[in-house]
Design a protein around this motif. Structure first.
Motif, mmCIF file in Angstrom:
data_model
loop_
_atom_site.group_PDB
_atom_site.id
_atom_site.type_symbol
_atom_site.label_atom_id
_atom_site.label_comp_id
_atom_site.label_asym_id
_atom_site.label_seq_id
_atom_site.Cartn_x
_atom_site.Cartn_y
_atom_site.Cartn_z
ATOM 1 N N LEU A 258 0.857 -1.173 0.000
ATOM 2 C CA LEU A 258 0.000 0.000 0.000
ATOM 3 C C LEU A 258 0.899 1.230 0.000
ATOM 4 O O LEU A 258 1.647 1.467 0.955
ATOM 5 C CB LEU A 258 -0.894 -0.010 1.238
ATOM 6 C CG LEU A 258 -2.021 1.002 1.215
ATOM 7 C CD1 LEU A 258 -2.948 0.755 0.036
ATOM 8 C CD2 LEU A 258 -2.804 0.941 2.505
ATOM 9 N N VAL A 259 0.825 1.977 -1.096
ATOM 10 C CA VAL A 259 1.738 3.109 -1.278
ATOM 11 C C VAL A 259 0.944 4.407 -1.229
ATOM 12 O O VAL A 259 -0.158 4.485 -1.766
ATOM 13 C CB VAL A 259 2.480 2.968 -2.626
ATOM 14 C CG1 VAL A 259 3.272 4.218 -2.962
ATOM 15 C CG2 VAL A 259 3.386 1.746 -2.587
ATOM 16 N N HIS A 260 1.502 5.414 -0.556
ATOM 17 C CA HIS A 260 0.954 6.767 -0.592
ATOM 18 C C HIS A 260 1.937 7.607 -1.386
ATOM 19 O O HIS A 260 3.108 7.737 -0.992
ATOM 20 C CB HIS A 260 0.829 7.347 0.818
ATOM 21 C CG HIS A 260 -0.314 6.779 1.601
ATOM 22 N ND1 HIS A 260 -0.538 5.430 1.727
ATOM 23 C CD2 HIS A 260 -1.315 7.378 2.286
ATOM 24 C CE1 HIS A 260 -1.619 5.240 2.475
ATOM 25 N NE2 HIS A 260 -2.109 6.388 2.818
ATOM 26 N N ARG A 261 1.464 8.165 -2.480
ATOM 27 C CA ARG A 261 2.372 8.946 -3.321
ATOM 28 C C ARG A 261 1.560 9.916 -4.164
ATOM 29 O O ARG A 261 0.523 9.537 -4.703
ATOM 30 C CB ARG A 261 3.171 8.004 -4.234
ATOM 31 C CG ARG A 261 4.248 8.715 -5.060
ATOM 32 C CD ARG A 261 4.895 7.758 -6.048
ATOM 33 N NE ARG A 261 5.500 6.637 -5.359
ATOM 34 C CZ ARG A 261 5.733 5.446 -5.926
ATOM 35 N NH1 ARG A 261 5.410 5.232 -7.185
ATOM 36 N NH2 ARG A 261 6.293 4.482 -5.227
ATOM 37 N N GLY A 263 -0.497 12.359 -3.828
ATOM 38 C CA GLY A 263 -1.911 12.616 -3.604
ATOM 39 C C GLY A 263 -2.819 11.413 -3.714
ATOM 40 O O GLY A 263 -4.039 11.552 -3.684
ATOM 41 N N GLN A 264 -2.235 10.225 -3.852
ATOM 42 C CA GLN A 264 -3.074 9.035 -3.983
ATOM 43 C C GLN A 264 -2.574 7.876 -3.128
ATOM 44 O O GLN A 264 -1.378 7.692 -2.954
ATOM 45 C CB GLN A 264 -3.116 8.574 -5.445
ATOM 46 C CG GLN A 264 -3.853 9.549 -6.361
ATOM 47 C CD GLN A 264 -3.925 9.050 -7.774
ATOM 48 O OE1 GLN A 264 -2.999 8.402 -8.243
ATOM 49 N NE2 GLN A 264 -5.013 9.358 -8.461
ATOM 50 N N GLN A 265 -3.520 7.130 -2.645
ATOM 51 C CA GLN A 265 -3.239 5.834 -2.032
ATOM 52 C C GLN A 265 -3.320 4.817 -3.157
ATOM 53 O O GLN A 265 -4.306 4.787 -3.896
ATOM 54 C CB GLN A 265 -4.292 5.589 -0.969
ATOM 55 C CG GLN A 265 -4.203 4.264 -0.284
ATOM 56 C CD GLN A 265 -5.147 4.191 0.906
ATOM 57 O OE1 GLN A 265 -5.206 5.088 1.726
ATOM 58 N NE2 GLN A 265 -5.899 3.111 0.999
ATOM 59 N N ARG A 266 -2.290 3.991 -3.291
ATOM 60 C CA ARG A 266 -2.218 3.120 -4.457
ATOM 61 C C ARG A 266 -1.796 1.704 -4.090
ATOM 62 O O ARG A 266 -1.009 1.502 -3.173
ATOM 63 C CB ARG A 266 -1.136 3.631 -5.429
ATOM 64 C CG ARG A 266 -1.356 5.019 -5.917
ATOM 65 C CD ARG A 266 -0.051 5.598 -6.419
ATOM 66 N NE ARG A 266 -0.251 6.960 -6.890
ATOM 67 C CZ ARG A 266 0.271 7.454 -7.996
ATOM 68 N NH1 ARG A 266 1.083 6.712 -8.730
ATOM 69 N NH2 ARG A 266 0.042 8.690 -8.354
ATOM 70 N N SER A 267 -2.295 0.757 -4.849
ATOM 71 C CA SER A 267 -1.711 -0.585 -4.779
ATOM 72 C C SER A 267 -1.785 -1.199 -6.165
ATOM 73 O O SER A 267 -2.645 -0.846 -6.971
ATOM 74 C CB SER A 267 -2.422 -1.450 -3.743
ATOM 75 O OG SER A 267 -3.756 -1.619 -4.096
ATOM 76 N N THR B 248 5.056 6.966 1.182
ATOM 77 C CA THR B 248 5.199 5.867 2.128
ATOM 78 C C THR B 248 4.831 4.562 1.433
ATOM 79 O O THR B 248 4.131 4.553 0.426
ATOM 80 C CB THR B 248 4.247 6.041 3.329
ATOM 81 O OG1 THR B 248 2.899 5.918 2.876
ATOM 82 C CG2 THR B 248 4.434 7.393 3.985
ATOM 83 N N ALA B 249 5.324 3.476 1.997
ATOM 84 C CA ALA B 249 4.935 2.151 1.504
ATOM 85 C C ALA B 249 4.755 1.253 2.711
ATOM 86 O O ALA B 249 5.554 1.289 3.649
ATOM 87 C CB ALA B 249 6.004 1.584 0.565
ATOM 88 N N ALA B 250 3.707 0.452 2.697
ATOM 89 C CA ALA B 250 3.393 -0.386 3.845
ATOM 90 C C ALA B 250 3.050 -1.791 3.389
ATOM 91 O O ALA B 250 2.495 -1.992 2.301
ATOM 92 C CB ALA B 250 2.240 0.209 4.643
ATOM 93 N N TYR C 234 3.299 13.850 -0.155
ATOM 94 C CA TYR C 234 2.256 13.143 -0.917
ATOM 95 C C TYR C 234 0.850 13.641 -0.599
ATOM 96 O O TYR C 234 -0.078 13.444 -1.382
ATOM 97 C CB TYR C 234 2.341 11.635 -0.674
ATOM 98 C CG TYR C 234 1.890 11.188 0.690
ATOM 99 C CD1 TYR C 234 0.545 11.060 0.997
ATOM 100 C CD2 TYR C 234 2.821 10.892 1.689
ATOM 101 C CE1 TYR C 234 0.127 10.655 2.245
ATOM 102 C CE2 TYR C 234 2.413 10.490 2.932
ATOM 103 C CZ TYR C 234 1.071 10.371 3.210
ATOM 104 O OH TYR C 234 0.670 9.976 4.452
ATOM 105 N N GLN C 265 -4.850 0.260 -8.285
ATOM 106 C CA GLN C 265 -6.058 0.627 -7.565
ATOM 107 C C GLN C 265 -5.719 1.911 -6.811
ATOM 108 O O GLN C 265 -4.715 1.959 -6.109
ATOM 109 C CB GLN C 265 -6.392 -0.513 -6.612
ATOM 110 C CG GLN C 265 -7.588 -0.267 -5.744
ATOM 111 C CD GLN C 265 -7.984 -1.523 -4.981
ATOM 112 O OE1 GLN C 265 -8.060 -2.605 -5.541
ATOM 113 N NE2 GLN C 265 -8.207 -1.387 -3.701
ATOM 114 N N SER C 267 -7.027 5.704 -4.712
ATOM 115 C CA SER C 267 -8.030 6.626 -4.181
ATOM 116 C C SER C 267 -7.311 7.884 -3.743
ATOM 117 O O SER C 267 -6.130 7.858 -3.390
ATOM 118 C CB SER C 267 -8.822 5.991 -3.045
ATOM 119 O OG SER C 267 -7.988 5.663 -1.987
ATOM 120 N N ILE C 269 -6.016 11.005 -1.720
ATOM 121 C CA ILE C 269 -5.669 11.410 -0.355
ATOM 122 C C ILE C 269 -5.917 12.912 -0.245
ATOM 123 O O ILE C 269 -5.579 13.655 -1.163
ATOM 124 C CB ILE C 269 -4.182 11.092 -0.081
ATOM 125 C CG1 ILE C 269 -3.944 9.582 -0.142
ATOM 126 C CG2 ILE C 269 -3.739 11.654 1.257
ATOM 127 C CD1 ILE C 269 -2.479 9.200 -0.122
#
Lengths: 331, 331, 331, 331
Positions: A258-261, A263-267, B248-250, C234, C265, C267, C269
């Protein structure tokens, strides 16, 4: 002694089976690889394996205990029959055959052998039955913790349709997975189907309605929907939700970082079926090999399962040619 | 010819290794199982394997090509040294030894063998290095797609502490996984640590502060937090988030059926480490076996890795006894 | 009759309050807007409102029933005291004052008024207390459905630090939200704190350690962690997880459209605090206005709450200057 | 001066509107409440409001600037016509009328007024148009960032069917929301529909097929599916996914506390439409009131929208009585 496996067809699917058998499955050894393209056979085969361009040579080799058929669909039925003659267990990729008649021939031939010898030689590669998500979903459905199942929603998307894909081939090659998995999940056969066209993507060429929406009814009245979208572009998605009387259960989405980059949360979404069903293919092969080791009946889908899925497909094609009318499946 | 593996210790961990080696790993065969409890050895061993209550017999057997040590922590160092004498490759579960001195002995002994023969015999069972989530997280960190890493947050929870657990054993047995994985993720060693107590759960007995909060600093200044909670009751959770300069990456949460029932959306949390790290254990064993087959250097954690993790643990214990003061790790 | 509100400060925060009061809150009317920049006041004010560059004029206007202070931090205490003199209810944005001494003055002045008249005039804009996620988290914690709380993990990230941000201002301006919310969640005051530096982002300039890690202990021993990262790039993230004896509860991530595109995928932030806490600001204003309408005591944070949060901040700054040593909060 | 609103019908829906208008919407005042049950009117009305059992008295009162109709469906059309006579703006809950003929009367009457006076008096309470998720989904669809939309999947589940629910009332009362929202999302009308029965829940009584599956085609060929399940038991779910040529976008699931407890990750599902669409109702009322304040044309759904949704419903009922045949919508 490991089970010595011969693999016919060294394309993407065959090469994946070889890789699994040699690096992720216990008790197997790939001893022989056949492909019309000798170079492709050599590239996919382990160093110690023989290669050939003649599948019959492989089937009849004394160095092969079991055969996997991953060659062109049109060759499946003939090669399975050759394996029957050699009394060699065989795992055939779906579909069993392009036509119902050929599939029937194979199933009848296997029934004769079963009657004569007690041996059940044929397994079908409906690998989703070994996907951990689908097996959990089937178990949850079987124990009826949410009451009786009433509806099933399936989604099947790939990034790009193969060359020459048509609405018919989409049914026989892709939707066939759901034609197998829906009765397997619910424990009841599909009795009638309907094929519905909507707006088609501009990515679609030739005679391919894409996406298509299919409706299926089972013997106990459960209704299922299937969205099949081959040119979905963004990636590969398989979903299944069972709606029951007091609750629902759905396949998990594959887990990725699960990446935050920006302005988006992405996978990451899988690009094709290989990452999505890697576990399923591995576990299916292991189950097949382990059953062969123990002399057990195959825990994989059978020829009858393959035939039934094709029969559902034939009804779906008739619906396609009947303006979407609900069409009975003829078993 | 498969690699013939002898497994010492047929408890939960050893039995799991045996199950993996015989049903999920290619190229291995379990030929010998040792346990002080003969019945336990017999129960865990495959039918064709020998069993013994004497680990030395197993180590020195001509039917064993490689050894897995999954017996009590106090036996690890001695058994590894016996394997060295027999020049047998060995996979030792963490920790390498309960004390730094013993670990140092082992590492030095291995260095001598390496110098004399070029062989690196010892692999450590830090299986998280093979978890698909951790490997993706490490790769994302390594390529710096989010810039330099700045912070790491780790969470490690189990349902129930083992009998006799103490704050010290929680460090040496449980937190040791993070002591290995943090430098492995970041590519830089841990240099100082701090142990912080908060309110302790009423489920905790004896000398166990639970949960504990640990802080770790690496050589390049990155700060890491670790919540370790052994009596978390609800289930098993491992989390890791790397916070970098621009993103970030989780780790993904394990995917399970998504159920809607009785007013709640629900999915199952693993009960313990086995479902959570099933892939990691399988892939670690496969990597070990495949490297042995090819004669390659082990791709697993090494004895030095095991020693370093223990050295971090020793510093953490010193911090625990110094009211949480930041304490240098002595390598 | 609607409550006639005067708003001092027509920057981002003040303009947002004006927008909420005029388009999303029942029972209020903005009649007066003050800003040192007359153009900014005019731009933010509703057509029917008066504007001024002199906040005292606004406070003492007969057309103002209640005042909101959203001007520069350095002006807060003085303006609140002016409101007290005018006996006008006032909602002051955090912080109450840049220094503890000034905050104490305000709190004492209000106590005098309270003793003399029974009126409690001051409310503090700790809007998170009205965020639906935080209120649900507090309720879950209060009823102890997961047993006693043991640990709290907080994350507070913004995309970019404001101009001139320093490690100290990060504490007094940003972390102050958690200094208020942690005791509010747990029902127990913070007693000691520790400030830890790690690696700092290259986006950080001047005297700003970024991110910083803060530890806080409450009177009953609960430990809390706070990651504060102002240049997270981000986007904006606020997290809070309460770890209790038999389970955990965490704030939901804000819900946004779930998009599948280009292999991911995704969304959105939130870019800053406004979308993230839009509900909280709206509900806080409504609660303030409704209480004023009914003549009830303010349900918002009080001056004492503001003072206590600042006192925690002062202790944190002392820890920052003491190499991270745990430092008692002086109330 | 606030807009003085009279509310007809003080049941669940009407009481919710009153609560919103008095505690969450700017610029409104509830001055009059009508209900056949005088006690219910009194219980729902604010202290300062008048109450009556005669809706005509309310509509013709000089203390009412605008009317909300939330009484029984059968009364809607008549009361709207009375509002027209009084030249009073009116917000009517769906449906506009139980029959198409009555709806047509209303729409024609409004057209006459519009022609004569330029005033558009009627707004329809299709509140989903103000749900932040739906508005984001519409915007994403409108800008075609994923290319042309091809398929829409809708799910609409409630915990328990109302008393006396039938397959027809499920269409006219529940599915009507999707009949409005699908053309609104796509910008193109629904042209034909099909109603499909599957297995029905044992919770369903009388003449209610539950769940039902509906198919809808728009003028540009887009196909939509709607699962409508009134007795879903577990809670309330509204989903919508737009599948486009190169990607998909779906409504977010409502965010709630994420709890880990007893082996499960859990979050609460709304029990009914009120928490799910609380924002939508509030924002719809605010938009209506703000437009009335400014003298703007209503931004809500219009009478024509209400009529069209009912016309889709009529076609769906014809399909229901035609064994699911695709049935043209007659506008």
């Amino acid at each position: 002694m490991p089970i010595r496996v011969g693999v016919i067809g060294a394309g993407v699917m065959g090469a994946d089976h070889i890789r699994n058998l040699t690096t992720a499955v216990n008790g197997a050894e790939v001893t022989f690889v056949a492909d019309l393209d000798a170079g492709r056979a050599a590239a996919a085969a382990p160093p110690s394996a023989r290669t050939t361009t003649d599948p019959s040579e492989l089937i009849n080799s004394s160095e092969v205990d079991a055969v996997i058929i991953a060659s062109h669909d049109s060759t499946h039925a003939g090669l399975v029959l050759e394996c029957f003659e050699a009394m060699t267990p065989v795992l055939c990729e779906k579909p069993l055959a392009p036509t119902i008649l050929e599939s029937l021939d194979v199933v009848e031939a296997e029934a004769d052998i079963l009657a004569a010898t007690g041996a059940r030689l044929l397994s079908m590669g409906f690998m989703r039955r070994f996907d951990p998500g689908y097996t959990a979903l089937r178990e949850a459905t079987r124990v009826r913790s949410n009451g009786e199942p009433l509806l099933v929603h399936c989604t099947s998307r790939t990034a790009t349709a193969g060359p020459g894909a048509s609405s018919e081939s989409a049914i026989t090659n892709s939707a066939i997975h759901e034609f197998d998995i829906i009765p397997w999940l619910l424990g009841t056969p599909i009795t009638e189907v309907s094929w519905q066209a909507g707006r088609s993507s501009r990515q679609s060429t030739g005679d391919l309605q894409d996406p298509a929406l299919m409706l299926l009814r089972t013997a106990d009245g459960t209704l299922a929907t299937l969205e099949l979208f081959l040119n979905a572009q963004y990636g590969y998605t398989t979903r299944c939700e069972v709606v029951s009387e007091s609750g629902t259960a759905a396949l998990p989405e594959p887990a990725a970082l699960l990446v935050h980059r920006e302005g988006q949360q992405r996978s990451v979404i899988p690009a094709d079926w290989r990452p999505r069903f890697a576990d399923a293919y591995r576990l299916q092969l292991q189950a097949w090999i382990s059953a062969l080791e123990r002399g057990d009946t195959t825990p994989l889908a059978t020829g009858e399962d393959g035939l039934r899925a094709s029969q559902v497909g034939q009804a779906m094609i008739r619906s396609l040619h009947s303006d979407g009318a609900f069409t009975k499946v003829i078993y």
